[in-house]
Structure formats: C-alpha cells, structure tokens
Design a protein around this motif. Structure first.
Motif, short mmCIF file in Angstrom:
data_model
loop_
_atom_site.label_atom_id
_atom_site.label_comp_id
_atom_site.label_asym_id
_atom_site.label_seq_id
_atom_site.Cartn_x
_atom_site.Cartn_y
_atom_site.Cartn_z
N PHE A 1 0.87 -1.18 0.00
CA PHE A 1 0.00 0.00 0.00
C PHE A 1 0.90 1.22 0.00
CE2 PHE A 1 -2.95 3.06 2.06
CZ PHE A 1 -4.00 2.96 1.15
N SER A 2 0.84 2.01 -1.06
CA SER A 2 1.79 3.10 -1.28
C SER A 2 1.07 4.44 -1.08
CB SER A 2 2.35 3.00 -2.71
OG SER A 2 3.50 3.80 -2.86
N MET A 3 1.25 5.00 0.12
CA MET A 3 0.53 6.23 0.45
C MET A 3 1.44 7.32 1.01
SD MET A 3 -2.83 6.68 2.86
CE MET A 3 -3.48 8.30 3.24
N THR A 4 2.22 7.00 2.03
CA THR A 4 3.03 8.00 2.74
C THR A 4 4.08 8.62 1.82
OG1 THR A 4 2.70 6.73 4.75
CG2 THR A 4 4.44 8.38 4.79
N GLU A 5 4.31 9.92 1.99
CA GLU A 5 5.28 10.63 1.16
C GLU A 5 6.30 11.37 2.02
OE1 GLU A 5 2.00 11.45 -2.40
OE2 GLU A 5 3.16 13.13 -1.59
N PRO A 6 7.56 11.46 1.55
CA PRO A 6 8.61 12.08 2.36
C PRO A 6 8.54 13.60 2.42
CG PRO A 6 9.51 11.37 0.26
CD PRO A 6 8.10 10.86 0.32
N ASP A 7 7.90 14.22 1.44
CA ASP A 7 7.97 15.68 1.34
C ASP A 7 6.77 16.41 1.92
OD1 ASP A 7 10.42 15.48 0.02
OD2 ASP A 7 9.45 15.22 -1.93
N VAL A 8 5.79 15.65 2.47
CA VAL A 8 4.63 16.28 3.09
C VAL A 8 4.32 15.57 4.40
CG1 VAL A 8 3.62 16.97 0.87
CG2 VAL A 8 2.97 14.79 1.87
N ALA A 9 3.55 16.23 5.27
CA ALA A 9 3.11 15.59 6.51
C ALA A 9 1.96 14.65 6.17
CB ALA A 9 2.67 16.65 7.51
N SER A 10 2.27 13.39 6.04
CA SER A 10 1.27 12.43 5.60
C SER A 10 0.28 12.07 6.70
CB SER A 10 1.96 11.16 5.08
OG SER A 10 2.81 11.47 4.00
N SER A 11 0.52 12.54 7.93
CA SER A 11 -0.48 12.36 8.98
C SER A 11 -1.78 13.08 8.61
CB SER A 11 0.05 12.89 10.32
OG SER A 11 0.47 14.23 10.20
N ASP A 12 -1.67 14.13 7.79
CA ASP A 12 -2.83 14.77 7.16
C ASP A 12 -2.87 14.26 5.73
OD1 ASP A 12 -4.72 16.33 5.94
OD2 ASP A 12 -3.82 18.26 6.50
N ALA A 13 -3.70 13.23 5.50
CA ALA A 13 -3.67 12.54 4.21
C ALA A 13 -4.08 13.41 3.04
CB ALA A 13 -4.56 11.30 4.27
N THR A 14 -4.72 14.54 3.31
CA THR A 14 -5.07 15.45 2.21
C THR A 14 -3.83 16.10 1.62
OG1 THR A 14 -5.45 17.32 3.71
CG2 THR A 14 -7.35 15.93 3.17
N ASN A 15 -2.68 15.98 2.31
CA ASN A 15 -1.43 16.52 1.78
C ASN A 15 -0.82 15.64 0.68
OD1 ASN A 15 -1.27 18.79 3.42
ND2 ASN A 15 -0.19 17.71 5.05
N ILE A 16 -1.30 14.41 0.54
CA ILE A 16 -0.72 13.49 -0.45
C ILE A 16 -0.68 14.17 -1.81
CG2 ILE A 16 -1.03 11.29 -1.64
CD1 ILE A 16 -0.07 11.11 1.31
N SER A 17 0.53 14.19 -2.43
CA SER A 17 0.70 15.03 -3.62
C SER A 17 1.13 14.29 -4.87
CB SER A 17 1.74 16.13 -3.32
OG SER A 17 3.00 15.57 -3.00
N LEU A 18 1.46 12.97 -4.79
CA LEU A 18 1.81 12.26 -6.00
C LEU A 18 0.68 12.43 -7.01
CD1 LEU A 18 3.50 8.90 -6.49
CD2 LEU A 18 1.25 9.18 -7.51
N SER A 19 1.03 12.90 -8.21
CA SER A 19 0.01 13.26 -9.18
C SER A 19 -0.31 12.10 -10.11
CB SER A 19 0.45 14.47 -10.01
OG SER A 19 1.55 14.12 -10.84
N ALA A 20 -1.58 12.04 -10.50
CA ALA A 20 -2.03 11.08 -11.51
C ALA A 20 -2.88 11.89 -12.50
CB ALA A 20 -2.84 9.96 -10.89
N VAL A 21 -2.32 12.10 -13.68
CA VAL A 21 -2.96 12.97 -14.68
C VAL A 21 -3.57 12.10 -15.78
CG1 VAL A 21 -2.57 14.80 -16.37
CG2 VAL A 21 -1.35 14.83 -14.16
N ARG A 22 -4.83 12.38 -16.10
CA ARG A 22 -5.51 11.60 -17.15
C ARG A 22 -4.92 11.94 -18.52
NH1 ARG A 22 -10.60 8.78 -17.09
NH2 ARG A 22 -10.68 7.67 -19.08
#
Length: 405
Positions: A133-154
């Motif tokens: 399960f790939s969720m946590t990111e090193p460059d944002v506070a992932s404790s606030d999951a709305t910070n997740i920033s990895l982009s997926a562009v259609r």
C-alpha cells in the motif's frame, strides 16, 4: 465480557494448537533460512511449507468476513484469532492474514471490478502473490492525508503517475506484484474528493525502488519498507478503484479493520512478552532471591497483566461496536485502541527487556525486535496525536448540561 460464537471458540483452539505445534517451533528455522538466502527479498522456504499446512488445516484467510472467501467471522470473533497469530512475527503470514495484504484484499473485494478480482484478489487469496500500500510521502506531513501530492494525470485511456512515496511496506518482497497507490487525480476538487486509489503493477515501467528503509536498524526482510519514485508511470484508467476522486471514501472503509487488526496483534505480542518476563524472573537469581521474589519485578508483572487486560477489553469493545453500529459510529473506540494497544505493548516489552538485562537487547530473544515493532505501530496507521485529536473532537461535540458538576 463479550461472548464469542461457537465457531470462534473452535478456531481459537485450532489456531492456538497450530501456533504451538508449527509456527513458534519454526521461528528459528525461518530466521536461519533467511540469513542464508542469496537474495534477501526472497521468502524462506519454510514459510511456504507452513502456509500449505495452514491452508490444508482450513486455517486460511480467517480475517475475511465473507464466508465464501474466508471464515465469515465478525470483527469480535476474529479478534482473539488475530491476537494468537500476533504472538509470532511470522504468524499472520502463515494464515494469509498479514498486513498489508489483509487491507488490500478487503479493498479489492469491496471496491474492485470483476477484472480486478480475477487478476489480483484471487492470487492474493491463494497466497501466491503479495501486495503493498503506497501512500506516505517524504515531502509532506502524511499524517494529514489530504497533503498526499503524487500526481495522476488523465491522458486518454490512461493515468500517468509522477511523484515519490516512502514507507511502502512489502514493496521489496519478490512476491509482491501489486501496489495500491494513493494519488491526487483532481487537484481542483473539494479537499476530500481530490484523491484516488489506483492499482499499479509493480513491474510497470517508471517505478524505481530507491532504497530500503530500516526500523531502528531492522530491515524486516523479505517485505521491507521502501522509498519509491514514480516517473511517468502509465496505467489504464480502469485501474482506478471505485471511481475518480473516491480515495478517501475507500480509505475510511479500509482503516477501521486494518487498525483493529494491528491492535489485536499488539495484545498477542504483549502476552508473549509477559510470558518471557515471568519465565526469566523464575529462573534468574540476584541478591540471594529469584527475580520473581523481588518486589519491583512483581510490580512489573502485575502492571503488565493489568494493562494487557485493559487493552484487550477496549479492543473487544471497539470490535463489538464495529459489528453492531458500524465503523463510523465506532470511530472514537477505534482511535482509542490505536493509541492504547501499541503503547501498552511497548511498556510490557520494555519491562520484559529490563528483567532480561543484557539478553533483552540482544538477538538472543525476540524482545528487541518486538519492542521496535510496537514503537513503530504508533506511527503505522497515523501518529498517536492524530487519533488523540480525533477522540478529543468527538468528546467536545457531546451534548452536556451547562453546569455538569
């Protein structure tokens, strides 16, 4: 006390017997084989032997409430089984009840298409592949999951993923073929409708496993916890689960059972730690008496028993609420046990280490590894502070008289 069904009582006896007869005795074999592997991301052969035994015994996929896939148990009935498995580091996988596969299987079963289930769920249920399960990111506070920033562009019929994740547990395992990735697909949407969960084959071009992250020096092979770069990773739009922008909806469905499973395992490992503490206290002599006759050691044993029972009752209470009123209504109880269980296990294991002296921090017992695991679980599904905040907010919303005292 919370009553267990006859089916749960029967399985508790069978799982306990299996753990004593096969899992615990094979722990040294497992770690010995692991040390001799040419590729540390391979699984020791004894694991497949144990899994075959468990499957043949009908002790397989016990976590799944769907009777046609698993044991058909409620959260309450599964709790003592999960505790028993949690007594061993290798226990959950033997029964195909290990994280993150349990949560990922539940996600695909609830939210995946028939094609997803055929390609991924079936081999996961059979135990022939693993997932991450790939969720946590090193460059944002992932404790606030709305910070997740990895982009997926259609892009036409595909999504193109770009970004960096870390602490993706299980990514290193050579049996892992699937990553469930939390990605931002709708940056202009309302805050909780910006993210989606996407099924990404691990061998997709553009995925780079950058490095293995260690937990207090433990690498947790063959699963590992990896930093991963997604560089123009292209996957079909049909790999999005449930629908675009519905990642948080899925997460809420996943996190309740996933969190309570961790808490159940923590009770199991604490019980084993207490057993080790008592055995050591009976055997060792200091200042003319066994440690078991020393008042401070007796206090450590007593406090440990009290704290384990408190955590177990709170966990069973949360499981009961999940079964009877649903995960949303049980949110406060789930958040409470997420704080209580790993902190309890950490304290019990710490006392056991102290009673063992130098042996407790060495590789001669499993206490040091279990202690670091308990500490890490205080972050695994969100830090304690997030759960405390959630409990406090729910308490502050309660209707009270103007002068309650």
């Amino acid at each position: 006390m919370f009553p267990f069904s006859p089916r749960s009582v029967e399985l508790q006896k069978r799982v306990s017997d299996f753990m004593d007869a096969h899992v615990i005795p094979n722990e040294p074999v497992y770690f010995g084989q692991q040390d001799e592997l040419a590729d540390r991301w391979d699984s020791p052969p004894v694991m497949e032997e144990l899994k075959a035994r468990a499957k043949a015994a009908g002790l397989w996929n016990l976590f799944l409430p769907e009777s046609h896939l698993g044991a058909g148990l409620s959260n309450l009935d599964y709790a003592p089984l999960c505790e028993l498995m949690g007594r061993s580091y290798i226990g959950p996988e033997v029964f195909n009840c290990a994280a993150p596969d349990t949560g990922n299987m539940e996600i695909i079963e609830r939210y995946g298409s028939e094609a997803h289930k055929e390609r991924w769920l079936k081999p996961l249920l059979d135990g022939v592949i693993r997932s991450a399960f790939s969720m946590t990111e090193p460059d944002v506070a992932s404790s606030d999951a709305t910070n997740i920033s990895l982009s997926a562009v259609r892009d036409g019929d595909d999504y193109v993923l770009n970004g960096r994740k870390w602490w993706t547990s299980g990514a290193g395992d050579n049996r892992t073929t699937l990553l469930i990735v939390m990605a931002k697909t709708n940056p202009d949407a309302p805050r909780h409708a910006q993210h989606s969960m996407i099924l990404v084959p691990k061998d997709t071009p553009g995925i780079t496993l950058v490095r293995s992250l260690k937990v207090f020096g433990y690498e947790h092979t063959p699963y590992g916890h990896f930093e991963i770069v997604y560089d123009n990773v292209r996957v079909p739009a049909s790999n999005v689960l449930l629908g675009d922008g519905r990642g948080f909806e899925i997460a809420q469905g996943r996190l309740g059972p996933g969190r309570i499973h961790h808490c159940m395992r923590m009770i199991g490992v604490a019980e084993r730690g207490l057993d080790a503490m008592i055995a050591r206290a009976r055997q060792r002599v200091a200042f003319g008496k066994t440690l078991a006759e020393q008042g401070m050691v007796q206090e450590a044993i007593a406090l440990s028993r009290i704290e384990i029972e408190q955590a177990r009752l709170l966990t069973l209470h949360a499981a009961h609420l999940m079964d009877t009123v649903g995960n949303k209504a049980a949110a406060s109880a789930i958040a409470q046990i997420k704080v209580v269980a790993p902190n309890m296990a950490f304290r019990v294991l710490d006392r056991a280490i102290q009673v063992h002296g130098g042996a407790g921090v060495s590789q001669d017992t499993g206490l040091a590894g279990a202690w670091t695991f308990a500490r890490a679980v205080r972050l695994t599904d969100g830090p304690d502070e997030v759960h405390l905040r959630a409990v406090a907010r729910m308490e502050l919303k309660r209707d009270l008289p103007a002068k309650p005292w």
